[in-house]
Design an enzyme around this catalytic site. Sequence first.
Site, PDB file in Angstrom:
ATOM      1  N   CYS A 125     -72.282  46.520 -22.204  1.00  0.00           N
ATOM      2  CA  CYS A 125     -71.692  47.679 -22.855  1.00  0.00           C
ATOM      3  C   CYS A 125     -72.769  48.704 -23.137  1.00  0.00           C
ATOM      4  O   CYS A 125     -72.765  49.796 -22.603  1.00  0.00           O
ATOM      5  CB  CYS A 125     -71.033  47.277 -24.177  1.00  0.00           C
ATOM      6  SG  CYS A 125     -69.658  46.223 -23.913  1.00  0.00           S
ATOM      7  N   GLU A 141     -76.236  47.510 -24.083  1.00  0.00           N
ATOM      8  CA  GLU A 141     -77.490  46.823 -24.370  1.00  0.00           C
ATOM      9  C   GLU A 141     -78.641  47.338 -23.520  1.00  0.00           C
ATOM     10  O   GLU A 141     -78.522  47.496 -22.305  1.00  0.00           O
ATOM     11  CB  GLU A 141     -77.339  45.321 -24.134  1.00  0.00           C
ATOM     12  CG  GLU A 141     -76.251  44.686 -25.002  1.00  0.00           C
ATOM     13  CD  GLU A 141     -74.871  44.763 -24.356  1.00  0.00           C
ATOM     14  OE1 GLU A 141     -74.657  44.068 -23.352  1.00  0.00           O
ATOM     15  OE2 GLU A 141     -74.029  45.537 -24.853  1.00  0.00           O
TER      16      GLU A 141
END
Lengths: 621, 304, 149
Positions: free
Chosen positions: A429, A431
């Site tokens: 997502c 990171e």
Amino acid sequence: MNERVTKLRQRSLETEAYISAERAELMTEFYRSAGNSSVPVRRALAFKYMLERKEICINPGELIVGERGEAPKATYTYPELCCHTLEDLDILDSRPKISYNVSPQVRDAYEHRIIPYWEGKSMRDLIFAEMSETWKAAYDAGIFTEFMEQRAPGHTVLDDKIYRRGFLEFIADINDHLARLDYLNDVEAYQKQEELKAMRISAEGIILFAERYAEKAKELAQMETDVLRKAELEKIAEICSHVPAHAPRTYWEALQAYWFVHLGVIIELNTWDAFNPGRLDQHLYPFYKQGLAEGTLTEEEAKELLECFWVKFNNQPAPPKVGVTAAESGTYTDFANINSGGLKADGSDGVNDVTYLVLDVIDEMRLLQPSSNIQLSKKNPDRFMRRAARIIRKGWGQPSVFNADTVVEELLRQGKSIEDARQGGTSGCVETGAFGKESYILTGYFNLPKIFELVLHNGLDPKTGLRLGLETGDPKGFSSFAELFAAFKKQLHYFIDVKVKGSNIIERLYAAYMPSPFLSILIDDCIAKAKDYNDGGARYNTNYIQGVGLGSLTDTLSGIRYHVFDQKDLTMEKLLKALEDNFLGHEGVRQLLLNKTPTLEMIMTTPTRSWWTFLTRTILK
Amino acid sequence: MVDGQIINIMKYSIHDGPGIRTTVFLKGCPLNCQWCHNPESQRFGQELLYRPDRCIGCGLCLEVCPNGAIIAKSGNLKFLRDQCQVCGACCQVCYAGVRELVGKTMSVREVLAEIEKDVVFYDESGGGVTFSGGEAVMQPVFLLEMLKECRKKEIHTAVETCGYVNLEFLQTISEYVNLFLYDLKLMDSQKHQALTGVPNERILENLSWLVKNHSRVIVRVPIIPGINDDEENVALIGEFVTSLKQGQELHLLPYHKAGVDKYQRLGRTYLLPELQSPGHERLEQIAGKLEQLGLKVKIGGGSK
Amino acid sequence: MLPTTCHVYFGSVIGATADGRRAWEPLSEGISPVQGSDRLGPTAVIKSSSKLDHARTGGTLLNLKFTPQVLEGDEGLEKLVQLVRSYFKLSGHHIQFNVVSAKTLRAAQGEPEKYRDLIVRVAGYSDYFCDLSEALQEEIITRTEHVAF
């Protein structure tokens, strides 16, 4: 989108996801007949075993070849990590959303061969056996989730190494390191030997896999009557003989090389976020430029190949979970999040022609997978952002936008070198990681508002009545917000400790029992250290716990601080009663909290700061 | 320093001037246009907005009202607006958002602090602050102070005005305003009076002065179907504005119904309930006519 | 567990909370608070999110919801770019835009509390969808169904 791509895309959209037992069967077969080997070598032999025997699939019209399973949308299972029960399979087959067809043959295979072998023997079983009662109670109550109880650590992204070197060269490297092991002075020499051997076996496996594709393509070419398609298949055969054994020479070979590697990673284990080519535009650009200059590639062809490549991702649905979470629908997407734009290693603007090509492809293809994002630096031109904005406003959710400069700053703060930082990006997502060199494992989600709820009940979980947390005091007795917040911090740190202790054990379990030698070849510095990716072999090793519900938490804290402690228009007692009654009969209180609470922003930053202090414990081994 | 009577400070305004802006809406207007979509801006002084659909029946308002303006009747709460003195006591205790006071006194410093919060967006987009309302120039002392402060902070300033103000005020603020957005509705003064409450001579004179003496004026014409979009009015507007300046910038603002509910909430009646927005084709037609007369026409409220 | 369903799962184990949320309902997404009487639009949300020290996190997620009309035309596009640049100037880590469909607007009509942060373009301005009258909401839904790029 030309006719070929339209067809491939359509087929991908129309084909339904289904459970394939192929991998599970092969894995079971192997384990039943495997002799004695060290753990890493056994895993590598299992990997090779599968690649030697699994079905080779080349779909009509494809230019990039290779499916994880025997056909598009075949979804593998990984019983050595978590073994689905028959009930699980039935749920997966019948649930209204995000279902996976389960054929009677697959169910049969599970019933008679797979479950009998793996029941009680999977990593999941092992993990739950090792976790403390405290950990399990917290897990069951929804205080945190555990990512590794269903899937392998993974969660990493590739850099440019496979575009410069082939697997024969990696094997040469590995042999070199084997030759230099110091059995006299290095107490770990034997372990390293086994890990290196395992990597070598895995490398042989992937080369072999590609050769099987070359064979198949040749066969199909011989039978093909359409002249153009025949030529394409012959070309595909040639490409599959060259990569990934050797470094790619052309744009087409580069895409195919990556794809074989991607399949290797997701066949070996079901890693989080599958795998990811990372800064694809950066890696493809030299090939693209060269091809155009030599006249061996046109822009149209480049786009077509990229679109064929895109369809491949969409054909691999995420492997479904077992147990409790199987009843909830998830998503088919496996979060391969391709990055575009950003900075080059020297810090200059990385946007190039392939970047815009990728954006065109994203715009046209509109597929669930792969995901896409842009890395926007102050050094990138506005026209890049504008081009992305045109796609964004069409409203189907991609691409997301990342601040490349902040990403670099984050990576530097974590101790990465500036070049590694600039060549990194974001995956999953949001990171951040140093691509090709980092293991940045997600350990799970952390339920911040739930922990706060415990504080309001002196450590008791109102839902189950169990004592889950510390006794931080009766909230009615707090005379200031600071006291309440201190109690919250205590509770928070307590659960972070529980989680981290558990994660430390889980990590060791994977290191000891479930290494991933193939993935380890791809991430520096596993070969150099002769250490597996799951055992700290990467140059950078980072763990994340993902805090969830920061928005809700901030609003909750704001509400209590403002009304109970500052304005004093609501007592703690009245608030607790209203919450206990789920606001029934207390609508006025609910409206007060909803409408008459200014957001106290400084609260939002504070959990993250104390959060950070405790996260630094787990970082950088 | 004089304080301002403010209705609202709206961030992320993208249709009241160039870039991303903050629009400060001042309360009070010399006009009472029948199509006004901000009726709460017309009167000076505080008013009460009443939204009974949100009522949860807690009755706290009834308890605190000192003027008997709220009564209970057959299980429901009823508002007797005639008794209401707009003291705001009920608004303090209504947590459901039924009752809201509109119109707030704010100091120059308070308003400036709000405006300054979005400086990064103004910088990035070439935006700034727009003073609107109601009629911003009806609070000339406050407005002048605000403009001076914004100028000091190098924040781009725009002022929206209906033009029915004392010319001296326009002249005084002029040097601190980067952009004037000047509304023009009807050329026939009698018709103007019937529909807005005032004649238009002063409006036309002031516009004259402004166009000749200020570097950036955009004329804004709201297009109200059936009221001012007839050929004659359009032609007269076009000829008048061209006579002031060839190539003058002019924006057409299509009528919309967004403000209609507010009348009810204020206890007033909307006089033009059958009106609909003009279609895009109609707007293009009008734009075409005006362009032929030598004007630089745009449809919509944003601008570069 | 997936990011998209996590707020649902985590919310399902928590009773009523002091932000006005009812028992067992999903938590809010992302990092920015949406309640409070001072909701002032996307610039306020961005300013609010920028107060987090992003560089100290491993990543933050900010979701802005718009209807297509807010981003319409060349101007709408420019504004989108400018919002992103502004947020990044303040060192924000990530932003994504949910451009909502008519279907979502219908859902928002039914459950306004879950969509308090939804901004729509009304006419010459943008406003919170849930603050609009039903008639206006209907109009916008109809408009949204027909917006094409």
